[in-house]
Design a protein around this motif. Sequence first.
Motif: not given
Length: 93
Positions: A60-85
């Motif tokens: 489930d690479l499009y699911g809420l659980l996976f996106y929650s994990e992405l948010f958890r591991v990204i260094n806040k506040p300066k981290g960045c997510l590039f999402h390509y679809i």
Amino acid sequence: MDDASIEMCAYNPWSQQLFDGSLPIDILKGDACNIIKSFSSNSLDVVIHDPPARALCESDLYGLLFYSELFRVINKPKGCLFHYIGNPASKES
């Protein structure tokens, strides 16, 4: 990444630095939904998320659980997510 994706990238001239050792990049093989759980919170400055079409996803690479994990591991506040679809209006992308 899986072996087929890594082999395809190795032939792409724009990806050569991933394989020649000139960049400090680790290529991880496996299911991203499982691998991401091993990262510490706030440990990544950049995440590049380029999932296959939904129809080809084995997890489930499009699911809420996976996106929650992405948010958890990204260094806040300066981290960045590039999402390509693909086309967001498509049911296949």
